[in-house]
Design a protein around this motif. Structure first.
Motif, PDB file in Angstrom:
ATOM      1  N   GLN A  34       0.851  -1.183   0.000  1.00 44.97           N
ATOM      2  CA  GLN A  34       0.000   0.000   0.000  1.00 44.97           C
ATOM      3  C   GLN A  34       0.893   1.240   0.000  1.00 44.97           C
ATOM      4  O   GLN A  34       0.984   1.959   0.980  1.00 44.97           O
ATOM      5  CB  GLN A  34      -0.920   0.004   1.231  1.00 44.97           C
ATOM      6  CG  GLN A  34      -2.050  -1.003   1.136  1.00 44.97           C
ATOM      7  CD  GLN A  34      -3.041  -0.858   2.261  1.00 44.97           C
ATOM      8  OE1 GLN A  34      -2.719  -0.393   3.350  1.00 44.97           O
ATOM      9  NE2 GLN A  34      -4.266  -1.234   2.016  1.00 44.97           N
ATOM     10  N   GLU A 275      -3.315  -6.065  -3.353  1.00 48.86           N
ATOM     11  CA  GLU A 275      -3.806  -4.688  -3.296  1.00 48.86           C
ATOM     12  C   GLU A 275      -3.114  -3.815  -4.336  1.00 48.86           C
ATOM     13  O   GLU A 275      -3.761  -3.138  -5.124  1.00 48.86           O
ATOM     14  CB  GLU A 275      -3.587  -4.110  -1.898  1.00 48.86           C
ATOM     15  CG  GLU A 275      -3.874  -2.618  -1.761  1.00 48.86           C
ATOM     16  CD  GLU A 275      -5.343  -2.262  -1.970  1.00 48.86           C
ATOM     17  OE1 GLU A 275      -5.616  -1.131  -2.409  1.00 48.86           O
ATOM     18  OE2 GLU A 275      -6.215  -3.120  -1.705  1.00 48.86           O
ATOM     19  N   SER A 280      -5.962  -2.008  -6.484  1.00 42.05           N
ATOM     20  CA  SER A 280      -5.769  -0.556  -6.523  1.00 42.05           C
ATOM     21  C   SER A 280      -5.770   0.016  -7.935  1.00 42.05           C
ATOM     22  O   SER A 280      -5.797   1.242  -8.096  1.00 42.05           O
ATOM     23  CB  SER A 280      -4.447  -0.180  -5.838  1.00 42.05           C
ATOM     24  OG  SER A 280      -3.337  -0.591  -6.633  1.00 42.05           O
TER      25      SER A 280
END
Length: 413
Positions: A34, A275, A280
């Motif tokens: 992230q 992610e 994302s």
């Protein structure tokens, strides 16, 4: 060969949406999963739909005063091109002094008049912190579908680990100094088979258009397909989607050679990178999960229960993010040096779960498509790239043909 058992469990959905630990443990998402955009980075709402992507990893050491002319093939067309630059695996900031985007003509040469400067918050240069990403400002004008873009980066200051994608199956170019604005190939003499820093390109297509992210290993990455011909199975799929009338037209290739579902190795595991590499990405509606063979053929190999538990975590995390998940069965690989009967039993157990559990939103049966009728543990010779694990161009096309375009759009069910 004995197989080490791993515990199997299913945590609550809220915990699973952020869990990236192996087995039944809980954990926090590592910094690379992230990455924090620098100040002024565009928000997700303004990024359109992904038209090309690759999965980031560590590809060597960074160098200062280096130029990269990176060739990438679009899936969906649209306006307002943006590029995503990644320093996810860096341990210090990296500065991009100039970034341009144009259309490839031949080799490192560009179509005259197509090469234009990209900006970041209105500036020509941007510094991306360690572990970070940045999106460029939108570039006015139309980007065609199915064309090769040349994204040229100049890195005046960099050091430490370099973020990129090792197995591009595409020839790109490097140089010393800043030649990003040049459309001829005079200064772009050195070839490379990897992409550096660039890990996504987005466009704004017609309203209602979405994308699919193919989370996979070396087969998805395209090994044994023809270099520079865009014959990976996700490339064939992009061409099919463009002609099918479906609203899902963007295709992001999130394959990493050697990658596993459960354990880090070549690249972070699917659990640890989902992610960044899939959820994302702008416009993604569906995650296409085709991984597991590297977990099975490892020593010690994953158990069926352990691999199924990993799939369930990925499914729950995608659903928590509002995405669909299509599961693909694991293809046969007898003849590969790490094949054994114990691994084959695990493959069959896992494929039965993928086909029959009902936990995936849809299923694509790559095993059925690629296996030999006379020996279901082996790949059909006509599709075999030569090592009994990776399909050739014909096999890649057959894989694409097996995907139902309608299964990739949540809104159709």
């Amino acid at each position: 060969m004995p197989r080490t058992a791993r515990p199997r469990c299913r945590a609550a959905l809220a915990a699973l949406s952020t869990c990236v630990a192996l087995g039944c443990g809980t954990g926090t998402i590592p910094p690379g999963d992230q990455p924090t955009p620098p100040p002024g980075a565009p928000t997700a709402a303004g990024r359109g739909v992904v038209t090309w992507a690759s999965s980031a990893g560590h590809v060597g050491e960074a160098a200062k005063d280096r130029g990269y002319r990176l060739m990438v093939h679009t899936s969906v067309g649209g306006s307002d091109l943006r590029v995503r630059l990644s320093n996810a695996f860096g341990d210090r900031p990296v500065t991009f002094g100039n970034v341009h985007a144009g259309l490839q003509r031949r080799g490192a040469a560009l179509v005259p008049g197509s090469n234009r400067r990209l900006t970041f918050g209105g500036d020509r240069s941007v510094t991306v912190p360690a572990g970070g990403i940045v999106y460029s400002d939108p570039l006015p004008g139309h980007v065609p579908a199915g064309r090769t873009l040349a994204v040229s980066l100049y890195v005046p200051r960099a050091g430490g680990p370099r973020t990129g994608h090792w197995l591009a199956m595409q020839t790109s170019y490097t140089t010393s100094g800043d030649h990003t604005a040049e459309e001829d190939a005079a200064h772009w003499k050195r070839r490379t088979g990897s992409w550096s820093y660039l890990d996504a390109v987005t466009v704004r297509p017609r309203k209602g258009t979405g994308a699919v992210a193919a989370l996979g290993d070396s087969i998805t990455d395209g090994w044994q397909s023809t270099t520079d011909r865009n014959r990976r199975w996700p490339d064939y799929l992009a061409r099919r989607l463009a002609a099918s009338g479906t609203t899902v037209e963007g295709v992001a290739n999130a394959g990493i050679a050697g990658n596993k579902v459960l354990l880090d190795g070549p690249g972070q595991s699917a659990l640890n990178r989902m992610e960044r590499d899939a959820l994302s990405l702008p416009g993604v509606r569906t995650v296409f999960l085709f991984q597991g063979v590297n977990d099975i053929k490892a020593e010690p190999g994953a158990t069926g229960a352990g691999l199924i538990a990993g799939y369930r975590k990925l499914i729950d995390r995608a659903h928590a993010a509002g995405k669909c998940v299509v599961g693909a069965t694991i293809a046969p690989y007898k003849g590969w040096q790490e094949w054994d009967p114990a691994g084959e039993a695990v493959r069959r157990q896992v494929n039965a779960f993928i086909r029959d559990s009902g936990e995936f939103d849809a299923v694509t049966d790559f095993d059925r498509v690629l296996r030999s009728p006379s020996d279901p543990e082996r790949m059909l010779p006509a599709f075999d790239g030569g090592d009994h694990l990776h399909p050739n161009d014909q096999g890649m096309r057959a894989m694409s043909d097996a995907v139902d375009p309608g299964s990739l759009d949540c809104r159709t069910r």
